[in-house]
Scaffold this active site. Sequence first.
Site, short mmCIF file in Angstrom:
data_model
loop_
_atom_site.label_atom_id
_atom_site.label_comp_id
_atom_site.label_asym_id
_atom_site.label_seq_id
_atom_site.Cartn_x
_atom_site.Cartn_y
_atom_site.Cartn_z
N LYS A 269 12.33 -11.56 -1.46
CA LYS A 269 11.91 -10.21 -1.10
C LYS A 269 12.49 -9.86 0.27
O LYS A 269 12.39 -10.64 1.22
CB LYS A 269 10.38 -10.20 -1.03
CG LYS A 269 9.72 -8.91 -1.42
CD LYS A 269 8.23 -9.13 -1.47
CE LYS A 269 7.51 -7.88 -1.87
NZ LYS A 269 6.07 -8.01 -1.65
C1 E4P Z 1 3.80 -5.95 -3.20
O1 E4P Z 1 4.91 -6.37 -3.35
C2 E4P Z 1 3.33 -5.34 -1.94
O2 E4P Z 1 3.54 -6.19 -0.89
C3 E4P Z 1 1.89 -4.93 -2.07
O3 E4P Z 1 1.70 -4.31 -3.32
C4 E4P Z 1 1.41 -4.09 -0.92
O4 E4P Z 1 0.13 -3.62 -1.22
P1 E4P Z 1 -0.84 -2.97 -0.13
O5 E4P Z 1 -0.26 -1.68 0.31
O6 E4P Z 1 -2.14 -2.80 -0.83
O7 E4P Z 1 -0.91 -3.97 1.01
#
Ligand code: E4P
Length: 216
Positions: free
Chosen positions: A83
């Site tokens: 990522k």
């Molecule tokens: C996923 O890849 C993201 O990091 C995650 O969905 C972020 O979610 P949030 O905005 O609830 O922290």
Amino acid sequence: MKFFIDSADIEAIKALSDIGLVDGVTTNPSIIAKSGRDFKDVVAEICTLTDGHVSAEVVATEAPDMVREGRTLHAIADNVCVKLPLTLEGLKACRILSAEGTPTNVTLCFSANQALLAAKAGATYISPFIGRLDDIGLNGLELIRDIRLVYDNYGYETEILAASIRSVNHVRDCALIGADVITAPPAVIRSMAEHPLTDKGLKAFMKDWEKTGQSI
Ligand code: E4P
């Protein structure tokens, strides 16, 4: 539609996997911090729970360091997806890692233009954050719709991984728009099975069945 679990909670992932609802897992530095565990250990354990992609995020900010971290993370297991943040450096690293055959997930996407750049960098997934846009009074679902249109216009194969999902309605709307993947906390996925009329109907069936005195 693929379901990714947005969590590093091993028990919660296992429970959903037993129902067949885990196509992959996403983590981020905040999720790892919440787990209180060693990053590489927890990613390695999650990778044994699913054959699908498990996103693990780099923390460097310069492309060469991101690439180095990405290679280290991908060495944990074949299904680790690196990522990378949606910055110019992240896109540069994405191009290099993708060319090496490493799955990549470009994260923190808040505009269709950013998603276009990620597709051009060869990202496997783009992660638009719906909930965080809604939080500031914008429309996260509109972004998913725009990216779908842009990608379909040009036949980009980058998969739209709708992230920052906060409710079952987000999941339904993403499915209606045609997002390829959603990543959601375990509680949201579990809630999708709930409906008061299901509970009411089942209660009535059980009561009537009892009256028959039969067993199966
Ligand atoms: C996923 O890849 C993201 O990091 C995650 O969905 C972020 O979610 P949030 O905005 O609830 O922290």
